[in-house]
Design an enzyme around this catalytic site. Structure first.
Site, PDB file in Angstrom:
ATOM      1  CB  CYS A  61      13.883   8.433   6.991  1.00  0.00           C
ATOM      2  SG  CYS A  61      14.802   7.204   6.056  1.00  0.00           S
ATOM      3  CD  GLU A 105      10.579  13.167  10.369  1.00  0.00           C
ATOM      4  OE1 GLU A 105       9.362  12.976  10.499  1.00  0.00           O
ATOM      5  OE2 GLU A 105      11.349  12.317   9.904  1.00  0.00           O
ATOM      6  CE  LYS A 159      -1.823   2.992   2.033  1.00  0.00           C
ATOM      7  NZ  LYS A 159      -1.640   4.415   1.713  1.00  0.00           N
ATOM      8  CD  GLU A 176      12.808   0.385   9.464  1.00  0.00           C
ATOM      9  OE1 GLU A 176      13.673   1.247   9.696  1.00  0.00           O
ATOM     10  OE2 GLU A 176      12.880  -0.772   9.901  1.00  0.00           O
TER      11      GLU A 176
HETATM   12  P1  NAD Z   1       2.548   8.871   7.068  1.00  0.00           P
HETATM   13  O1  NAD Z   1       2.777   8.242   8.391  1.00  0.00           O
HETATM   14  O2  NAD Z   1       1.607  10.006   6.980  1.00  0.00           O
HETATM   15  O3  NAD Z   1       2.026   7.799   6.001  1.00  0.00           O
HETATM   16  C1  NAD Z   1       2.762   6.633   5.700  1.00  0.00           C
HETATM   17  C2  NAD Z   1       1.825   5.588   5.088  1.00  0.00           C
HETATM   18  O4  NAD Z   1       0.905   5.155   6.074  1.00  0.00           O
HETATM   19  C3  NAD Z   1       0.996   6.084   3.913  1.00  0.00           C
HETATM   20  O5  NAD Z   1       0.933   5.072   2.937  1.00  0.00           O
HETATM   21  C4  NAD Z   1      -0.381   6.308   4.536  1.00  0.00           C
HETATM   22  O6  NAD Z   1      -1.458   6.204   3.628  1.00  0.00           O
HETATM   23  C5  NAD Z   1      -0.423   5.179   5.543  1.00  0.00           C
HETATM   24  N1  NAD Z   1      -1.341   5.371   6.676  1.00  0.00           N
HETATM   25  C6  NAD Z   1      -1.698   6.533   7.268  1.00  0.00           C
HETATM   26  N2  NAD Z   1      -2.526   6.285   8.317  1.00  0.00           N
HETATM   27  C7  NAD Z   1      -2.677   4.936   8.377  1.00  0.00           C
HETATM   28  C8  NAD Z   1      -3.396   4.051   9.240  1.00  0.00           C
HETATM   29  N3  NAD Z   1      -4.126   4.502  10.262  1.00  0.00           N
HETATM   30  N4  NAD Z   1      -3.333   2.711   9.018  1.00  0.00           N
HETATM   31  C9  NAD Z   1      -2.585   2.225   8.011  1.00  0.00           C
HETATM   32  N5  NAD Z   1      -1.881   3.009   7.150  1.00  0.00           N
HETATM   33  C10 NAD Z   1      -1.919   4.349   7.338  1.00  0.00           C
HETATM   34  O7  NAD Z   1       4.000   9.292   6.538  1.00  0.00           O
HETATM   35  P2  NAD Z   1       4.354  10.144   5.243  1.00  0.00           P
HETATM   36  O8  NAD Z   1       3.985  11.565   5.498  1.00  0.00           O
HETATM   37  O9  NAD Z   1       3.840   9.462   4.033  1.00  0.00           O
HETATM   38  O10 NAD Z   1       5.969   9.995   5.205  1.00  0.00           O
HETATM   39  C11 NAD Z   1       6.847  10.830   5.893  1.00  0.00           C
HETATM   40  C12 NAD Z   1       7.367  10.147   7.145  1.00  0.00           C
HETATM   41  O11 NAD Z   1       7.984   8.898   6.826  1.00  0.00           O
HETATM   42  C13 NAD Z   1       8.447  10.953   7.855  1.00  0.00           C
HETATM   43  O12 NAD Z   1       8.178  10.961   9.233  1.00  0.00           O
HETATM   44  C14 NAD Z   1       9.722  10.160   7.587  1.00  0.00           C
HETATM   45  O13 NAD Z   1      10.727  10.318   8.543  1.00  0.00           O
HETATM   46  C15 NAD Z   1       9.212   8.771   7.546  1.00  0.00           C
HETATM   47  N6  NAD Z   1      10.134   7.884   6.838  1.00  0.00           N
HETATM   48  C16 NAD Z   1      10.872   6.999   7.557  1.00  0.00           C
HETATM   49  C17 NAD Z   1      11.776   6.169   6.906  1.00  0.00           C
HETATM   50  C18 NAD Z   1      12.614   5.166   7.674  1.00  0.00           C
HETATM   51  O14 NAD Z   1      13.152   4.269   7.041  1.00  0.00           O
HETATM   52  N7  NAD Z   1      12.744   5.288   8.969  1.00  0.00           N
HETATM   53  C19 NAD Z   1      11.919   6.251   5.523  1.00  0.00           C
HETATM   54  C20 NAD Z   1      11.148   7.181   4.823  1.00  0.00           C
HETATM   55  C21 NAD Z   1      10.258   7.988   5.483  1.00  0.00           C
END
Ligand code: NAD
Length: 538
Positions: free
Chosen positions: A293, A390, A188, A259
């Site tokens: 990230c 962040e 997803k 992550e």
């Molecule tokens: P987000 O948490 O808003 O969304 C991530 C994913 O989760 C999306 O696909 C979203 O549709 C889904 N999602 C949202 N709510 C959900 C729920 N209740 N149940 C299931 N799925 C749900 O994050 P974002 O804004 O897309 O990405 C940015 C974040 O990702 C930043 O905090 C960044 O640090 C982090 N990130 C971490 C890594 C790592 O490896 N640690 C890598 C890349 C990005």
């Protein structure tokens, strides 16, 4: 009484008739418009898939997974390497799609398929070795009568939920090792950037691979449905969402790995090559507009080189070219992924400035789409959101520190612990400092390289994650349940020593043997007790 119920005695209104168009609109699946954040243009649409759609996809994956597992790692290697060929052959088209839904520069868009290609080769070629049975040595001479085996059996369906910052590479990081392990995968992707993941699914279909990989599109509800149906959940995204994922997985008792976000510190010591540090940190903070990230998000510089470093960093950041590329590379920095990101970055800058920080370059929107100018901030401290929260955008707040100890103390003053960098002319000193940092990865005199070293674990400490992409063998074994198997090595008797009926001498003999094998010295065997009971309880 709820406020939607009519008051007692009130005349009931006949429900308004819906037009055919309204009825059709209600029945039609909701659609998500995907936009280029640099231009605002709609570049595609995808369906918002329902919980039923997701459940149906997972049922289908379950049908085909056993065969995928049965062909073994070498059978799967063939398909994974065919996908690798497809990625290479389709690199330009994939980069077009990545670019269209992210507003990244051309070079950054090419990194997604290149990274995915490299990673695919790594796991495809090594999975057989990584998944081979282990035969650990027995811990005691008494256990040598058995052959011990650890076998790796994949979770049938792995659910992967990803963010928008690397719309192909992020899914690749988890989809490929899970497929190599023999699991079926339901992905997803972020609703902000679903098109690149759909390219991966297109590739899988075009090479004619078994239907054990599916992409479902939608937002939070679709992600929640993935958790409802998968046997293992791999999530990459924000810490706030990660917490919800953990709760949902706990409800179903399915394992998960998270992550999450970071606030990576860079420490620049007085003995560092200041030119390299200023180039490396400019890249580490501004690559992908700071939406990595493991971006550098705050910098601590020892006082003797502070002025020189700040001047060089500011010059490097000022020199960056920002804009929207075509297929030609003309810019280093593009747009932010969506308007929400721009709002966060602007707030961090504004709050810092209001509290006394100085902007040395950037500090405002770039004038097209969601883009924000690469920004260097000084006179900042740990009371400011730009240092504690962040940002995930193109800001580099820089602080002067008295010495190494203060740098380490401030670097560790964070709820996050994803990764860090140390810049020094003394590699041993760098390693010593690395071991004092609360971070899942530390790069010395470099940025990001841990992520390109697939044999290393990549995981966050603190609020930056639970579990990890473990790298190497553990990177695929993570997607497997481990099974312990014992097999007799010697001919077996009618009964083992411990079996019914209990007899004290047999027990004491067995305990004495265990103590002799595992404890310190024969004196602990308690031979008198064995001898005393000899003859009793026959
Ligand atoms: P987000 O948490 O808003 O969304 C991530 C994913 O989760 C999306 O696909 C979203 O549709 C889904 N999602 C949202 N709510 C959900 C729920 N209740 N149940 C299931 N799925 C749900 O994050 P974002 O804004 O897309 O990405 C940015 C974040 O990702 C930043 O905090 C960044 O640090 C982090 N990130 C971490 C890594 C790592 O490896 N640690 C890598 C890349 C990005």
């Amino acid at each position: 009484m709820t406020n939607t119920e009519p008051a007692p005695g009130a005349a009931k209104k006949a429900p308004a008739r819906k037009t055919t168009a309204q009825q059709a609109a209600e029945q039609a699946p909701a659609v998500i418009e995907v936009r280029n954040p640099g231009t605002g243009a709609v570049v595609g649409t995808v369906p918002e898939m329902s919980a039923d759609d997701v459940a149906a996809k997972v049922r289908e994956l379950r049908l085909f997974q056993p065969e995928w597992e049965a062909i073994g790692p070498n059978g799967r290697k063939e398909w994974l390497l065919k996908l690798q060929d497809w990625l290479i052959d389709n690199t330009d088209t994939i980069a077009d799609v990545v670019q269209s839904e992210t507003g990244k520069p051309r070079v950054d868009s090419l990194i997604d398929p290149a990274f995915a290609t490299d990673l695919l080769g790594y796991y495809a070629r090594r999975a057989a070795k990584f998944l081979a049975d282990d035969h650990p040595s027995p811990h005691s001479p008494l256990a040598r009568v058995k052959k011990l085996t650890t076998a790796y059996k994949p979770y049938p369906v792995v659910g992967v939920i990803t963010p928008w910052n690397f719309p192909l590479a992020m899914p690749a990081l988890d989809v490929f090792p899970a497929l190599a392990a023999g699991a079926a995968v339901i992905l997803k992707p972020s609703e902000v950037t679903p098109l690149s993941a759909l390219e991966m699914a297109r590739g899988w279909a075009e090479i004619g691979a078994p239907p054990v990989f599916a992409v479902v599109t939608g937002a939070a509800a679709t992600g929640a449905a993935v958790i409802e149906n998968a046997d293992y959940v791999q999530f990459t995204g924000s810490t706030a969402t990660g917490r919800k994922i953990a709760v949902a997985c706990a409800e179903r008792m399915v394992p998960y790995s998270l992550e999450l976000g970071g606030k990576d510190p860079a420490i620049v010591l007085a003995d560092a090559d200041v030119d390299r540090a200023a180039h490396g940190i400019a890249f580490g903070g501004m690559f992908n507009s700071g939406q990595v990230c493991i971006s550098v998000e705050r910098v601590y510089v020892e006082a003797p080189v502070y002025d020189e470093f700040v001047a060089k960093l500011t010059a490097n950041v000022k020199a960056l070219r920002q804009g929207i590329d075509g297929r030609e590379s003309k810019h280093e920095v593009g747009a932010l992924a969506n308007e929400n990101q721009t709002t966060i970055v602007q707030r961090h800058v504004d709050e810092a400035v209001a509290a006394g920080a100085k902007v040395l370059t950037g500090g405002k929107r770039a004038g097209f789409g969601t883009a924000f100018e690469p920004t260097v901030l000084v006179d900042v401290d740990h009371t400011m959101s730009c240092v504690t929260e962040e940002t995930f955008g193109p800001t580099l707040p820089v602080m002067k520190v008295a010495d190494e100890a203060e740098a380490v103390r401030l670097a560790n003053d964070s709820i996050y612990g994803l990764s860090a960098t140390v810049w020094t002319g003394d590699k041993e000193r760098g390693e010593r400092i690395a071991r004092q940092l609360n971070a899942g990865a530390v790069n010395i005199n470099d940025v990001f390289v841990n992520l390109f070293s697939f044999a290393l674990p990549m995981g966050g400490w603190g609020q930056s994650g639970v579990g990890a992409r473990w790298g190497g063998a553990n990177g695929v074994r993570k997607y497997c349940r481990q099974q312990a198997i014992t097999t007799p090595l010697l001919p077996t008797q009618e009964k083992e020593l411990f079996w019914f009926p209990y007899k004290m001498p047999k027990l004491l003999f067995a305990v004495a043997a265990m103590r002799a094998a595992g404890a310190r010295g024969l004196r602990r065997i308690d031979l008198p007790a064995v001898l005393k009971l000899k003859g009793d309880n026959k």
